[in-house]
Design a protein around this motif. Structure first.
Motif, short mmCIF file in Angstrom:
data_model
loop_
_atom_site.label_atom_id
_atom_site.label_comp_id
_atom_site.label_asym_id
_atom_site.label_seq_id
_atom_site.Cartn_x
_atom_site.Cartn_y
_atom_site.Cartn_z
N LEU A 1 0.84 -1.21 0.00
CA LEU A 1 0.00 0.00 0.00
C LEU A 1 0.87 1.26 0.00
O LEU A 1 0.54 2.25 -0.65
CB LEU A 1 -0.93 -0.01 1.20
N GLN A 2 1.97 1.22 0.73
CA GLN A 2 2.87 2.37 0.73
C GLN A 2 3.44 2.61 -0.67
O GLN A 2 3.48 3.75 -1.16
CB GLN A 2 4.01 2.14 1.72
N LEU A 3 3.86 1.55 -1.35
CA LEU A 3 4.38 1.69 -2.71
C LEU A 3 3.29 2.12 -3.68
O LEU A 3 3.54 2.87 -4.62
CB LEU A 3 5.04 0.38 -3.16
N GLY A 4 2.06 1.65 -3.45
CA GLY A 4 0.94 2.11 -4.28
C GLY A 4 0.70 3.59 -4.12
O GLY A 4 0.39 4.30 -5.09
N SER A 5 0.87 4.11 -2.90
CA SER A 5 0.73 5.55 -2.68
C SER A 5 1.83 6.33 -3.41
O SER A 5 1.58 7.42 -3.92
CB SER A 5 0.78 5.85 -1.18
N VAL A 6 3.03 5.76 -3.46
CA VAL A 6 4.11 6.40 -4.23
C VAL A 6 3.72 6.49 -5.70
O VAL A 6 3.89 7.54 -6.35
CB VAL A 6 5.43 5.63 -4.05
N ARG A 7 3.16 5.40 -6.24
CA ARG A 7 2.72 5.42 -7.65
C ARG A 7 1.64 6.47 -7.86
O ARG A 7 1.67 7.23 -8.85
CB ARG A 7 2.20 4.04 -8.05
N ASP A 8 0.69 6.58 -6.94
CA ASP A 8 -0.38 7.56 -7.08
C ASP A 8 0.17 8.98 -7.13
O ASP A 8 -0.25 9.80 -7.94
CB ASP A 8 -1.38 7.42 -5.93
N ARG A 9 1.12 9.28 -6.23
CA ARG A 9 1.70 10.63 -6.20
C ARG A 9 2.52 10.90 -7.45
O ARG A 9 2.48 12.00 -8.02
CB ARG A 9 2.57 10.80 -4.95
N LEU A 10 3.27 9.89 -7.90
CA LEU A 10 4.09 10.08 -9.09
C LEU A 10 3.23 10.30 -10.33
O LEU A 10 3.57 11.10 -11.21
CB LEU A 10 5.01 8.87 -9.29
N THR B 1 -10.71 -3.84 -2.60
CA THR B 1 -10.37 -3.80 -1.18
C THR B 1 -9.22 -2.84 -0.92
O THR B 1 -9.27 -1.98 -0.03
CB THR B 1 -10.00 -5.20 -0.67
N TYR B 2 -8.17 -2.97 -1.72
CA TYR B 2 -6.97 -2.16 -1.47
C TYR B 2 -7.17 -0.70 -1.90
O TYR B 2 -6.55 0.20 -1.33
CB TYR B 2 -5.77 -2.78 -2.17
N ARG B 3 -8.04 -0.48 -2.86
CA ARG B 3 -8.34 0.91 -3.24
C ARG B 3 -8.98 1.65 -2.06
O ARG B 3 -8.64 2.79 -1.75
CB ARG B 3 -9.26 0.94 -4.45
N GLY B 4 -9.88 0.97 -1.37
CA GLY B 4 -10.51 1.58 -0.21
C GLY B 4 -9.53 1.83 0.92
O GLY B 4 -9.58 2.87 1.59
N LEU B 5 -8.61 0.90 1.12
CA LEU B 5 -7.61 1.07 2.17
C LEU B 5 -6.67 2.23 1.85
O LEU B 5 -6.29 3.01 2.73
CB LEU B 5 -6.80 -0.22 2.33
N ARG B 6 -6.28 2.34 0.58
CA ARG B 6 -5.30 3.35 0.20
C ARG B 6 -5.84 4.76 0.43
O ARG B 6 -5.11 5.67 0.81
CB ARG B 6 -4.89 3.15 -1.26
N VAL B 7 -7.14 4.94 0.23
CA VAL B 7 -7.76 6.24 0.44
C VAL B 7 -7.67 6.65 1.91
O VAL B 7 -7.54 7.84 2.24
CB VAL B 7 -9.23 6.21 -0.01
N LYS B 8 -7.69 5.68 2.80
CA LYS B 8 -7.69 5.98 4.24
C LYS B 8 -6.28 6.16 4.82
O LYS B 8 -6.14 6.63 5.95
CB LYS B 8 -8.40 4.85 4.99
#
Length: 524
Positions: free
Chosen positions: A387-396, A482-489
């Protein structure tokens, strides 16, 4: 050795080991040797190494790799290494400091001061490097504050690769990629920034000349004897490990990101010109003059699940030497549903490079209940890293479009790591089985530098004609939801845990029980 009797050597000097690869010019063979060395922590927050130990390990790995090629012609040797290391040399070019690695956080106060003063934004705009404790800029200011006598004895301030290239060739230089990671180099004008050097208290004459990453020097007689190569063999100065890894993964199209996960993790993409992140999070590093790698490294990667194995499942840890999740450990986690039945882990076991210039929030399990088992704790740790790496992708992706991601690293040998990471990313994803991408990238850049490839894509294709990124990782739609919902939080959870960490720091700094009761009333 196959029909091609010519090879090029790619040498990737990492944080805990050097990997030397010999790649046949037609892609018919490759030989890889590794040599490990220690990462020392003499004081809390200090993470250093002996530069000469790293040089010895590099020479040993290269020598073994040359021997493996059974007398093939070595057309060149190209080097890659981390960009954030700092070494002080005296006038005789002998080290007066150890190598301060990028993980050394002694300069956290310096980074914090620069952010509080507002100077960090302009520094990042000029240099493309965020102000954080790993930055050489912050390290040199720390030396000026705390070791002024050492500073007067220091003739040169250089990076790890600069020292390695000097020991291989007898020439003291740096290159565009390493210079662009110092926090002192103007990436737009391609020169050392006089204004930044004034702030740091370093003169331009104390820093090496800057070559292109494709610059070619010659192997010295002494180094040639040490590794079994003729003196005069071309030595390509090369790029940093992040840019080299992106090239080795062939993730050099502007919409393709490369994600590497070993003990740490990194996600990067390539753009045509320096791209400065207004949020001061992402670094921008040169691969070549017209290929720049933008991305972020996270300190908490596969090491988090390794910790979970040691702390929670020591029996599995003893039964396997797999540092990113023993099969029994991951099988235990696989039995747990996605989302770990409401258990979330923020995986900050090690300090991250944060926009605030401090250590950021501590690691934490949130939502822990009596029904949660060890399997839940392990799965939540793995999910937290992804999830942390997914957040990096979202910001990038807010800075530059990303349409697909390529995965590499030891962790992704396990199906659970692949499945969770692909679901978190929720975009076309491919995975490679090889983990020598930085060494391959160094070799490919070297092949281009000496004129045996027309461009970078051709170089990496020649050395690795059968792309390892042929099999996509299937994305489970239910997992992705599931993980999309977690990443938002995650941002809100991170803020809450960050505040809790501040309270605990206040308690730790206080006189004892009375301060604890004051900070946390219910504890009394």
């Amino acid at each position: 050795m196959g029909p091609e009797r010519r090879v090029i050597l790619g040498v990737d000097v990492g944080t805990t080991a050097v990997r030397a690869g010999a790649f046949a010019l037609d892609g018919s063979a490759r030989y890889v040797r590794t040599q490990a060395y220690p990462l020392l922590q003499p004081l809390p927050g200090w993470q250093v190494q002996d530069p000469d130990v790293l040089v010895a390990a590099t020479l040993a790995a290269v020598s073994a790799c040359v021997a493996d090629t059974a007398g093939a012609e070595v057309v060149a040797l190209a080097v890659s290494s981390p960009r954030y290391g700092v070494i002080g040399l005296d006038a005789a070019l002998s080290p007066v400091t150890p190598l301060l690695t990028g993980r050394d956080t002694r300069s956290a106060e310096v980074a914090r001061d620069l952010r509080v003063s507002g100077q960090s934004r302009e520094l990042h705009r000029i240099t493309g490097t965020p102000v954080h404790p790993g930055s050489p800029l912050c390290k040199l200011i720390w030396f000026a504050r705390h070791e002024p006598y050492l500073c007067t004895a220091t003739r040169w301030w250089i990076g790890l690769k600069d020292y390695l290239v000097h020991r291989l060739t007898g020439t003291l230089v740096t290159e565009l990629s390493s210079a662009s990671g110092t926090g002192m180099f103007d990436v737009h004008r391609r020169v050392w920034s006089a204004g930044v050097l004034d702030l740091v208290g370093v003169s331009g004459s104390q820093l090496p000349p800057v070559l292109p990453t494709t610059g070619v020097l010659r192997l010295s007689s002494a180094a040639g004897q040490a590794v079994g190569l003729p003196s005069g063999t071309p030595v390509v100065v090369g790029a940093g490990d992040g840019p080299s890894s992106s090239l080795g993964m062939a993730a050099i199209d502007s919409t393709v990101a490369g994600l590497t996960l070993a003990a740490t993790g990194a996600l990067r993409t390539v753009v045509a010109a320096p791209l400065v992140d207004p949020a001061e999070i992402f670094s921008c590093a040169a691969l070549t003059e017209d290929a720049w790698v933008v991305g972020e490294t996270v300190n908490n990667g596969g090491n988090v699940v390794r910790w979970a194995g040691s702390a929670l499942e020591p029996d599995f840890r003893r039964a396997s030497d797999d540092q990113f999740g023993a099969p029994g450990l991951l099988a235990c986690a696989e039995r747990i549903p996605p989302g770990s039945d409401g258990l979330v882990m923020l995986p900050y076991l090690l300090a991250e490079r944060t926009p605030e210039g401090d250590s950021g929030p501590p690691g934490a399990y949130l939502g822990l209940r009596s029904e949660h088992s060890r399997g839940h704790l392990v799965r939540a740790a793995l999910e937290g890293v992804c999830l942390q790496l997914g957040s990096v992708r979202d910001r990038l992706a807010e800075l530059t479009p990303i349409s697909s991601v390529r995965l590499t690293g030891d962790a992704f040998r396990h199906p659970l790591w692949r499945a969770v990471m692909a679901a978190v990313l929720d975009c076309p994803t491919q995975v490679a089985g090889e983990d020598d991408d930085a060494a391959l990238g160094a070799a490919a850049l070297g092949l281009f530098a000496i004129g045996l490839a027309a461009d970078l894509k051709e170089a990496v294709t020649l050395l690795s004609p059968e792309s390892p990124y042929t099999e996509p990782v299937a994305v489970d739609p239910a997992l992705a939801t599931t993980y999309r919902g977690l990443r938002v939080k995650l941002p809100a959870l991170r803020t809450v845990v960050g505040r809790a960490g501040e309270i605990l720091d206040e308690v730790a700094a206080g006189p004892g029980v009375d301060r604890w009761a004051e900070a946390v009333p219910w504890a009394s």
